[in-house]
Write a protein that holds these residues in place. Structure first.
Motif, mmCIF file in Angstrom:
data_model
loop_
_atom_site.group_PDB
_atom_site.id
_atom_site.type_symbol
_atom_site.label_atom_id
_atom_site.label_comp_id
_atom_site.label_asym_id
_atom_site.label_seq_id
_atom_site.Cartn_x
_atom_site.Cartn_y
_atom_site.Cartn_z
ATOM 1 N N PHE A 157 -16.223 -7.436 -13.524
ATOM 2 C CA PHE A 157 -17.345 -6.549 -13.217
ATOM 3 C C PHE A 157 -18.278 -7.138 -12.157
ATOM 4 O O PHE A 157 -19.157 -6.445 -11.659
ATOM 5 N N ARG A 158 -18.090 -8.395 -11.814
ATOM 6 C CA ARG A 158 -18.927 -9.046 -10.799
ATOM 7 C C ARG A 158 -18.389 -8.866 -9.377
ATOM 8 O O ARG A 158 -18.999 -9.332 -8.421
ATOM 9 N N TYR A 159 -17.277 -8.163 -9.230
ATOM 10 C CA TYR A 159 -16.607 -8.107 -7.939
ATOM 11 C C TYR A 159 -16.310 -6.668 -7.518
ATOM 12 O O TYR A 159 -16.218 -5.771 -8.358
ATOM 13 N N THR A 160 -16.150 -6.494 -6.228
ATOM 14 C CA THR A 160 -15.743 -5.208 -5.683
ATOM 15 C C THR A 160 -14.735 -5.447 -4.573
ATOM 16 O O THR A 160 -14.781 -6.495 -3.899
ATOM 17 N N VAL A 161 -13.841 -4.509 -4.380
ATOM 18 C CA VAL A 161 -12.838 -4.643 -3.326
ATOM 19 C C VAL A 161 -13.536 -4.762 -1.968
ATOM 20 O O VAL A 161 -14.453 -3.999 -1.659
ATOM 21 N N GLY A 162 -13.108 -5.736 -1.177
ATOM 22 C CA GLY A 162 -13.718 -6.000 0.127
ATOM 23 C C GLY A 162 -14.722 -7.128 0.112
ATOM 24 O O GLY A 162 -15.097 -7.643 1.173
ATOM 25 N N GLN A 163 -15.178 -7.523 -1.075
ATOM 26 C CA GLN A 163 -16.172 -8.591 -1.192
ATOM 27 C C GLN A 163 -15.550 -9.946 -0.853
ATOM 28 O O GLN A 163 -14.431 -10.243 -1.263
ATOM 29 N N ARG A 164 -16.272 -10.765 -0.111
ATOM 30 C CA ARG A 164 -15.768 -12.112 0.193
ATOM 31 C C ARG A 164 -15.966 -13.034 -0.997
ATOM 32 O O ARG A 164 -17.045 -13.048 -1.609
ATOM 33 N N LYS A 165 -14.937 -13.792 -1.312
ATOM 34 C CA LYS A 165 -15.060 -14.836 -2.333
ATOM 35 C C LYS A 165 -15.725 -16.051 -1.705
ATOM 36 O O LYS A 165 -15.422 -16.431 -0.568
ATOM 37 N N SER A 166 -16.615 -16.663 -2.439
ATOM 38 C CA SER A 166 -17.293 -17.846 -1.910
ATOM 39 C C SER A 166 -16.289 -18.979 -1.689
ATOM 40 O O SER A 166 -15.285 -19.104 -2.395
ATOM 41 N N VAL A 221 -11.282 -15.723 2.114
ATOM 42 C CA VAL A 221 -10.490 -14.740 1.377
ATOM 43 C C VAL A 221 -11.419 -13.701 0.759
ATOM 44 O O VAL A 221 -12.616 -13.948 0.538
ATOM 45 N N TYR A 222 -10.840 -12.546 0.443
ATOM 46 C CA TYR A 222 -11.616 -11.388 0.011
ATOM 47 C C TYR A 222 -10.935 -10.716 -1.182
ATOM 48 O O TYR A 222 -9.711 -10.811 -1.352
ATOM 49 N N VAL A 223 -11.729 -10.012 -1.975
ATOM 50 C CA VAL A 223 -11.173 -9.269 -3.104
ATOM 51 C C VAL A 223 -10.383 -8.077 -2.562
ATOM 52 O O VAL A 223 -10.905 -7.280 -1.779
ATOM 53 N N SER A 224 -9.121 -7.965 -2.985
ATOM 54 C CA SER A 224 -8.283 -6.855 -2.533
ATOM 55 C C SER A 224 -7.913 -5.902 -3.656
ATOM 56 O O SER A 224 -7.594 -4.734 -3.417
ATOM 57 N N ARG A 225 -7.955 -6.380 -4.895
ATOM 58 C CA ARG A 225 -7.604 -5.538 -6.038
ATOM 59 C C ARG A 225 -8.169 -6.155 -7.297
ATOM 60 O O ARG A 225 -8.204 -7.386 -7.428
ATOM 61 N N LEU A 228 -6.323 -12.081 2.638
ATOM 62 C CA LEU A 228 -6.946 -12.456 3.896
ATOM 63 C C LEU A 228 -7.589 -11.222 4.520
ATOM 64 O O LEU A 228 -7.263 -10.080 4.179
ATOM 65 N N TRP A 229 -8.508 -11.450 5.455
ATOM 66 C CA TRP A 229 -9.244 -10.347 6.085
ATOM 67 C C TRP A 229 -8.314 -9.264 6.619
ATOM 68 O O TRP A 229 -8.502 -8.081 6.343
ATOM 69 N N GLU A 230 -7.286 -9.665 7.340
ATOM 70 C CA GLU A 230 -6.420 -8.677 7.977
ATOM 71 C C GLU A 230 -5.602 -7.879 6.958
ATOM 72 O O GLU A 230 -5.062 -6.814 7.280
ATOM 73 N N GLU A 231 -5.525 -8.380 5.727
ATOM 74 C CA GLU A 231 -4.762 -7.686 4.691
ATOM 75 C C GLU A 231 -5.586 -6.633 3.947
ATOM 76 O O GLU A 231 -5.058 -5.902 3.108
ATOM 77 N N LEU A 232 -6.866 -6.549 4.249
ATOM 78 C CA LEU A 232 -7.738 -5.571 3.581
ATOM 79 C C LEU A 232 -7.579 -4.157 4.132
ATOM 80 O O LEU A 232 -7.974 -3.186 3.494
ATOM 81 N N PHE A 233 -7.015 -4.035 5.323
ATOM 82 C CA PHE A 233 -7.025 -2.752 6.022
ATOM 83 C C PHE A 233 -5.856 -1.872 5.577
ATOM 84 O O PHE A 233 -4.703 -2.330 5.517
ATOM 85 N N LYS A 234 -6.171 -0.603 5.268
ATOM 86 C CA LYS A 234 -5.193 0.334 4.723
ATOM 87 C C LYS A 234 -5.189 1.619 5.551
ATOM 88 O O LYS A 234 -6.221 2.036 6.076
ATOM 89 N N ARG A 235 -4.016 2.236 5.614
ATOM 90 C CA ARG A 235 -3.895 3.504 6.348
ATOM 91 C C ARG A 235 -3.910 4.729 5.434
ATOM 92 O O ARG A 235 -4.273 5.818 5.876
ATOM 93 N N GLU A 236 -3.492 4.565 4.183
ATOM 94 C CA GLU A 236 -3.372 5.707 3.288
ATOM 95 C C GLU A 236 -4.319 5.553 2.097
ATOM 96 O O GLU A 236 -4.381 4.482 1.487
ATOM 97 N N VAL A 237 -5.037 6.624 1.800
ATOM 98 C CA VAL A 237 -5.994 6.632 0.698
ATOM 99 C C VAL A 237 -5.743 7.869 -0.147
ATOM 100 O O VAL A 237 -5.560 8.971 0.386
ATOM 101 N N THR A 238 -5.748 7.697 -1.463
ATOM 102 C CA THR A 238 -5.641 8.823 -2.386
ATOM 103 C C THR A 238 -6.943 8.932 -3.160
ATOM 104 O O THR A 238 -7.508 7.915 -3.582
ATOM 105 N N ALA A 239 -7.424 10.151 -3.325
ATOM 106 C CA ALA A 239 -8.669 10.384 -4.060
ATOM 107 C C ALA A 239 -8.463 11.501 -5.075
ATOM 108 O O ALA A 239 -7.713 12.449 -4.828
ATOM 109 N N ARG A 240 -9.149 11.395 -6.204
ATOM 110 C CA ARG A 240 -9.058 12.396 -7.273
ATOM 111 C C ARG A 240 -10.313 13.266 -7.307
ATOM 112 O O ARG A 240 -11.330 12.941 -6.702
ATOM 113 N N ASP A 241 -10.224 14.359 -8.059
ATOM 114 C CA ASP A 241 -11.390 15.232 -8.314
ATOM 115 C C ASP A 241 -12.129 15.564 -7.027
ATOM 116 O O ASP A 241 -13.360 15.452 -6.953
ATOM 117 N N PHE A 242 -11.388 15.996 -6.024
ATOM 118 C CA PHE A 242 -12.013 16.256 -4.730
ATOM 119 C C PHE A 242 -12.847 17.533 -4.797
ATOM 120 O O PHE A 242 -12.381 18.583 -5.242
#
Length: 335
Positions: free
Chosen positions: A216-225, A233-237, A249-263
């Motif tokens: 609960f202290r972390y979010t995707v994209g947040q840098r680890k100290s 390094v960064y939180v990815s999942r 790693l930073w370059e591994e955070l970038f995504k092309r496809e996103v799925t969303a619910r309850d649009f």
């Protein structure tokens, strides 16, 4: 003179909104949604009295707890990153404003959000302060009754207007980010309401590289100290079932496809793919163009022309056609 119900806190945004609405010919009725402390409520009451605005105060603690606080808590414990304002606006704030408008016979409602409504359609505000992202889950019927007087202003211009109108709120600090977490320590707030999961593993490329203090202290994209093998390094999942925080790693955070619910569509649901742009967080600069397909069950699939940084489950994916908001849903997955 048409009646209008304004969400009124006594802060600079709602105070300037009140004056602008009065100058536009509206009979302004204020509504204060009480969910904090007595001092804050009294400040709003006094500000309304100084401005000659009739103010109704309603206690929304129960609705806020049910519609916002509880889902916020549960979302964090699922390893998600919720945005409470996006939950609150349609379910609590605007619902209360419209109920009060119906009670007094007003056709329209208003807030101090930095966005625009024109001909029943929601649009971005000025780039420096645009809050259209936060309004993505308003229903079309709600949007049709909304007036947003600050949509063509920047915050610094609103403070200048407050000075020119002689409003004491001109120098009042901005409101807190999460209104129901007064000390901004959401971890302690969640701990008072739920049993928190304990420490677990940090995992990088399948290998355990350390221990975390709770998902609960972390979010995707947040840098680890610190550094691992000399690299940031960064939180990815976040995996609540395994109680692990996966790193990348930073370059591994970038995504092309996103799925969303309850649009929540603010247009008719498209029968086929459409072109749009997307924001996956409340940001001023990242909004790639994309192709969007509505999915059975109310979700959407978004394929970005350029990779988008760290889409976080629980955050909202909000679609735009130029400056117009097309709708928003909750991110579930990205790849």
């Amino acid at each position: 003179m048409s009646k209008i119900v304004l969400g009124f806190s006594g802060g600079v945004d709602s105070a300037v909104s009140a004056v602008l609405l009065q100058k536009a010919g509206y009979e302004v009725h204020g509504l204060y949604l009480d969910n904090t402390d007595e001092r804050t409520r009294l400040e709003a009451v006094e500000a309304a009295a100084r401005m000659g605005i009739e103010l109704t105060v309603i206690d929304v603690r129960q609705e806020l707890d049910e519609k916002v606080c509880t889902p916020f808590c549960e979302s964090y414990l699922r390893g998600e990153t919720p945005n409470p304002c996006i939950l609150c606006n349609p379910a609590v704030k605007f619902r209360a404003l419209l109920a009060e408008a119906d009670r007094i016979g007003a056709e329209q409602v208003s807030t101090g959000h930095y966005a625009r409504v024109e001909n029943g359609m929601l649009y971005k505000g000025r780039p420096a302060n645009d809050q259209s992202y936060m309004l993505c889950r308003l229903r079309r019927g709600q949007v049709a009754r909304v007036v947003l007087p600050l949509g063509r202003y920047e915050k610094k211009e609103v403070r200048a207007l407050a000075e020119s109108f002689g409003l004491p709120a001109a120098h009042k600090p901005d409101s807190m980010e999460i209104c129901f977490v007064p000390d901004k320590n959401y971890v302690n707030w969640i701990a008072q309401r739920r049993t928190l999961p304990g420490p677990g593993d940090f995992v990088l490329h399948g290998e355990v590289v350390g221990r975390h203090e709770g998902i609960f202290r972390y979010t995707v994209g947040q840098r680890k100290s610190g550094l691992i093998d000399g690299r940031k390094v960064y939180v990815s999942r976040i995996d609540p079932a395994g109680n692990t925080v996966e790193l990348a790693l930073w370059e591994e955070l970038f995504k092309r496809e996103v799925t969303a619910r309850d649009f929540n569509w603010l247009i008719d649901v498209p029968s086929g793919p459409i072109r749009a742009s997307v924001r996956v967080r409340h940001t001023k600069w990242e909004e790639p163009t994309c192709t969007v397909t509505a999915l059975p069950g109310g979700g959407v699939h978004i394929e970005c022309d350029e990779p988008v940084r760290a889409p976080a489950p629980g955050q909202s994916a909000v679609l735009y056609d130029g400056e117009r908001v097309l709708g928003g849903g909750f991110i579930t997955d990205a790849k």
